[in-house]
Design a protein around this motif. Structure first.
Motif, PDB file in Angstrom:
ATOM      1  N   ALA A 177     103.452  94.521 118.684  1.00 43.72           N
ATOM      2  CA  ALA A 177     103.382  93.494 117.642  1.00 43.72           C
ATOM      3  C   ALA A 177     103.107  92.122 118.245  1.00 43.72           C
ATOM      4  N   PHE A 178     103.595  91.883 119.459  1.00 47.83           N
ATOM      5  CA  PHE A 178     103.342  90.600 120.125  1.00 47.83           C
ATOM      6  C   PHE A 178     101.869  90.430 120.477  1.00 47.83           C
ATOM      7  N   HIS A 179     101.178  91.560 120.682  1.00 50.13           N
ATOM      8  CA  HIS A 179      99.758  91.490 121.055  1.00 50.13           C
ATOM      9  C   HIS A 179      98.846  91.425 119.839  1.00 50.13           C
ATOM     10  N   THR A 180      99.349  91.805 118.684  1.00 53.70           N
ATOM     11  CA  THR A 180      98.492  91.862 117.495  1.00 53.70           C
ATOM     12  C   THR A 180      98.901  90.856 116.420  1.00 53.70           C
ATOM     13  N   LYS A 181      99.865  89.975 116.738  1.00 52.10           N
ATOM     14  CA  LYS A 181     100.392  89.071 115.709  1.00 52.10           C
ATOM     15  C   LYS A 181      99.339  88.098 115.187  1.00 52.10           C
ATOM     16  N   ASN A 182      98.354  87.761 116.016  1.00 54.43           N
ATOM     17  CA  ASN A 182      97.322  86.819 115.588  1.00 54.43           C
ATOM     18  C   ASN A 182      96.042  87.515 115.136  1.00 54.43           C
ATOM     19  N   MET A 183      96.067  88.841 115.051  1.00 57.00           N
ATOM     20  CA  MET A 183      94.882  89.576 114.629  1.00 57.00           C
ATOM     21  C   MET A 183      94.809  89.594 113.106  1.00 57.00           C
ATOM     22  N   GLY A 184      93.698  89.162 112.583  1.00 60.13           N
ATOM     23  CA  GLY A 184      93.523  89.110 111.139  1.00 60.13           C
ATOM     24  C   GLY A 184      93.281  90.476 110.535  1.00 60.13           C
ATOM     25  N   ALA A 185      93.367  90.545 109.205  1.00 60.15           N
ATOM     26  CA  ALA A 185      93.198  91.814 108.498  1.00 60.15           C
ATOM     27  C   ALA A 185      91.792  92.368 108.696  1.00 60.15           C
ATOM     28  N   GLU A 186      90.782  91.504 108.668  1.00 54.74           N
ATOM     29  CA  GLU A 186      89.413  91.955 108.815  1.00 54.74           C
ATOM     30  C   GLU A 186      89.156  92.492 110.220  1.00 54.74           C
ATOM     31  N   GLY A 187      89.705  91.802 111.223  1.00 48.93           N
ATOM     32  CA  GLY A 187      89.537  92.267 112.600  1.00 48.93           C
ATOM     33  C   GLY A 187      90.210  93.607 112.831  1.00 48.93           C
ATOM     34  N   MET A 188      91.398  93.784 112.247  1.00 49.01           N
ATOM     35  CA  MET A 188      92.109  95.050 112.391  1.00 49.01           C
ATOM     36  C   MET A 188      91.344  96.173 111.704  1.00 49.01           C
ATOM     37  N   ARG A 189      90.817  95.892 110.537  1.00 51.01           N
ATOM     38  CA  ARG A 189      90.059  96.912 109.802  1.00 51.01           C
ATOM     39  C   ARG A 189      88.803  97.320 110.564  1.00 51.01           C
ATOM     40  N   ASN A 190      88.114  96.351 111.134  1.00 48.94           N
ATOM     41  CA  ASN A 190      86.904  96.667 111.904  1.00 48.94           C
ATOM     42  C   ASN A 190      87.237  97.488 113.149  1.00 48.94           C
ATOM     43  N   GLY A 204      92.871 109.574 106.751  1.00 55.00           N
ATOM     44  CA  GLY A 204      93.693 109.096 107.864  1.00 55.00           C
ATOM     45  C   GLY A 204      93.316 107.690 108.266  1.00 55.00           C
ATOM     46  N   ARG A 205      92.033 107.396 108.260  1.00 55.15           N
ATOM     47  CA  ARG A 205      91.569 106.042 108.569  1.00 55.15           C
ATOM     48  C   ARG A 205      92.062 105.059 107.512  1.00 55.15           C
ATOM     49  N   ASP A 206      91.982 105.432 106.262  1.00 52.39           N
ATOM     50  CA  ASP A 206      92.462 104.554 105.196  1.00 52.39           C
ATOM     51  C   ASP A 206      93.973 104.324 105.300  1.00 52.39           C
ATOM     52  N   PHE A 207      94.696 105.376 105.670  1.00 49.89           N
ATOM     53  CA  PHE A 207      96.143 105.244 105.825  1.00 49.89           C
ATOM     54  C   PHE A 207      96.485 104.278 106.955  1.00 49.89           C
ATOM     55  N   LEU A 208      95.746 104.350 108.063  1.00 44.16           N
ATOM     56  CA  LEU A 208      95.993 103.440 109.179  1.00 44.16           C
ATOM     57  C   LEU A 208      95.700 101.993 108.791  1.00 44.16           C
ATOM     58  N   ILE A 209      94.642 101.789 108.029  1.00 43.43           N
ATOM     59  CA  ILE A 209      94.307 100.428 107.599  1.00 43.43           C
ATOM     60  C   ILE A 209      95.417  99.856 106.724  1.00 43.43           C
ATOM     61  N   LEU A 217     105.132  95.280 112.582  1.00 50.55           N
ATOM     62  CA  LEU A 217     105.611  96.440 113.321  1.00 50.55           C
ATOM     63  C   LEU A 217     104.639  97.620 113.184  1.00 50.55           C
ATOM     64  N   PHE A 218     104.196  97.886 111.958  1.00 48.82           N
ATOM     65  CA  PHE A 218     103.246  98.967 111.733  1.00 48.82           C
ATOM     66  C   PHE A 218     101.881  98.641 112.331  1.00 48.82           C
ATOM     67  N   ARG A 219     101.544  97.358 112.367  1.00 49.87           N
ATOM     68  CA  ARG A 219     100.281  96.969 113.000  1.00 49.87           C
ATOM     69  C   ARG A 219     100.325  97.275 114.495  1.00 49.87           C
ATOM     70  N   GLY A 220     101.496  97.029 115.123  1.00 49.56           N
ATOM     71  CA  GLY A 220     101.645  97.352 116.536  1.00 49.56           C
ATOM     72  C   GLY A 220     101.547  98.849 116.795  1.00 49.56           C
ATOM     73  N   LEU A 221     102.182  99.660 115.942  1.00 47.09           N
ATOM     74  CA  LEU A 221     102.092 101.115 116.086  1.00 47.09           C
ATOM     75  C   LEU A 221     100.662 101.603 115.895  1.00 47.09           C
ATOM     76  N   THR A 222      99.949 100.994 114.948  1.00 46.57           N
ATOM     77  CA  THR A 222      98.554 101.364 114.722  1.00 46.57           C
ATOM     78  C   THR A 222      97.703 101.058 115.940  1.00 46.57           C
ATOM     79  N   GLU A 223      97.951  99.906 116.555  1.00 42.57           N
ATOM     80  CA  GLU A 223      97.200  99.532 117.754  1.00 42.57           C
ATOM     81  C   GLU A 223      97.467 100.510 118.897  1.00 42.57           C
ATOM     82  N   TYR A 224      98.713 100.947 119.024  1.00 43.25           N
ATOM     83  CA  TYR A 224      99.048 101.931 120.059  1.00 43.25           C
ATOM     84  C   TYR A 224      98.327 103.256 119.795  1.00 43.25           C
ATOM     85  N   LEU A 225      98.303 103.678 118.549  1.00 44.10           N
ATOM     86  CA  LEU A 225      97.622 104.927 118.194  1.00 44.10           C
ATOM     87  C   LEU A 225      96.119 104.826 118.467  1.00 44.10           C
TER      88      LEU A 225
END
Length: 308
Positions: A177-190, A204-209, A217-225
Motif C-alpha cells: 500500500a505504501f508503494h501504490t498510495k499515489n497511483m491513480g485509478a486510471e493508472g491502476m486500471r491500465n 477476474g480482471r474486472d474483479f481485480l480492478i 489495502l486491496f490495491r496493495g494486494l492487487t499489485e502483489y498479485l
C-alpha cells in the motif's frame, strides 16, 4: 524513457543511479552490504540449528561447505534477493515447525505462531516465488497433524492456518500500500489490463480492478498479485531460454533431468561425497533392527530431537 534504453525497467534503474543526483557508488555499496549481511545471518542460522541437533563439529562442517557453495558465492555479494529469500525461508520453516509442535502437544503456541507469521510474510514480500511456501507449509503441517491422530487437532489446525493466511495477506497488502498510495485509478486500471493473463477469464480482471479501487489495502494486494502474474508470464514465455547439455530450450523447459544434473555438476565434490556418506549412515541407522515404522514416527513427531 523506454525508447531511450530499450526497456523501461533498465531506464528507471539507470536514472535512479545516475540521473537523479544520487551517488551510485554509495547506493551499490550499501545495497551489496545488506545482501552480505543476510548471507552471514544465513550461515549462522544453519550452524545454530544444526548444532542443536547434531553438535558443534557437524554444524561447522555444514556451514563451511555452504559458505563455499557456488550458489552462495555467486549470490552472496550481488544485489539480488536469493540469499535473503533463503534466509527468511529457513526461518519460516523452522518457526512454523515449532508452532506445529506446540499445537500438537497442546502447549502455548501464540509466540511461535506470530513469529512464523512475520517471517513467512517477510519471505513473501522479498521474492514472488516465495508464494509457494504457503501450500508447502500447509501440506506439510496437514501431514504432521494427521499422523498425530489427536481428536479435534485437525479442526484447530485449519482454523489457525486460515488466521495465519489472513494475517500474511494483511501484511503484504499493507507493505504494498505504501508503494501504490499515489497511483491513480486510471493508472491502476491500465496496469491490470496490460498484465492480467489473457488465458484467464475476463471477470477476474474486472474483479481485480474493483478490488484495487476499493481501499489502499486491496490495491496493495492487487499489485502483489500482478507481480506474481508477471513472474508466471516470464517463466511461460520463450524469453526464458535455457541452455542445457548442448541444446537451447524455450518455455517447455529442459525436462526433469535439469536440476539433478545441475546439482551434481555445480556443487563441490567434497560436499557431494559428504552428502552421500551422511545419507548412507542415516539410512543404516534408520533401518536398524527393522524398526522402520517406529523410527519414522519418532523422527516425524520430534525432528529437532529424534532420539526422544
Amino acid at each position: 524513457e523506454e525508447n531511450k534504453y530499450g526497456n523501461i525497467q533498465w531506464g528507471f534503474g539507470r536514472d535512479l543511479l545516475f540521473g537523479a543526483g544520487n551517488n551510485p557508488d554509495a547506493i551499490i555499496f550499501w545495497a551489496r552490504l545488506a545482501v552480505m549481511l543476510f548471507n552471514t545471518l544465513l550461515l549462522f542460522l544453519v550452524y545454530y540449528f544444526l548444532k542443536k541437533i547434531f553438535g558443534a563439529l557437524p554444524s561447522l562442517i555444514a556451514a563451511f561447505f555452504l559458505a563455499l557453495s557456488p550458489n552462495v558465492i555467486a549470490h552472496g555479494s550481488l544485489v539480488v534477493f536469493d540469499v535473503p529469500f533463503a534466509f527468511l525461508s529457513l526461518l519460516s520453516i523452522s518457526t512454523f515447525s515449532l508452532f506445529l509442535k506446540d499445537l500438537a502437544e497442546n502447549k502455548k503456541f501464540l509466540k511461535n505462531f506470530l513469529i512464523a507469521t512475520l517471517f513467512i510474510a517477510l519471505a513473501l514480500v522479498t521474492k514472488f516465488q516465495a508464494v509457494l511456501l504457503l501450500p508447502i507449509l500447509f501440506l506439510g503441517g496437514m501431514t504432521y497433524i494427521l499422523l498425530a491422530k489427536k481428536k479435534g487437532l485437525l479442526r484447530k489446525y485449519l482454523l489457525f492456518f486460515a488466521i495465519f493466511s489472513a494475517l500474511i495477506l494483511f501484511f503484504i497488502g499493507l507493505t504494498y500500500a505504501f508503494h501504490t498510495k499515489n497511483m491513480g485509478a486510471e493508472g491502476m486500471r491500465n496496469q491490470i489490463e496490460s498484465i492480467y493473463p489473457m488465458e484467464l477469464k475476463g471477470f477476474g480482471r474486472d474483479f481485480l480492478i474493483q478490488s484495487a479501487l476499493f481501499s489502499p489495502l486491496f490495491r496493495g494486494l492487487t499489485e502483489y498479485l500482478l507481480g506474481i502474474f508477471l513472474v508466471l508470464g516470464r517463466a511461460a514465455g520463450s524469453v526464458q531460454s535455457t541452455y542445457f547439455m548442448g541444446t537451447i530450450y524455450g518455455s517447455e523447459g529442459a525436462g526433469p533431468a535439469y536440476f539433478p544434473v545441475l546439482f551434481f555438476t555445480k556443487e563441490t565434490l567434497g560436499f557431494l561425497m559428504l552428502l552421500f556418506m551422511a545419507g548412507m549412515l542415516s539410512l543404516k541407522g534408520f533401518l536398524k533392527k527393522g524398526e522402520i515404522k517406529q523410527n519414522f514416527w519418532r523422527f516425524f513427531k520430534n525432528p529437532f530431537n529424534p532420539t526422544v
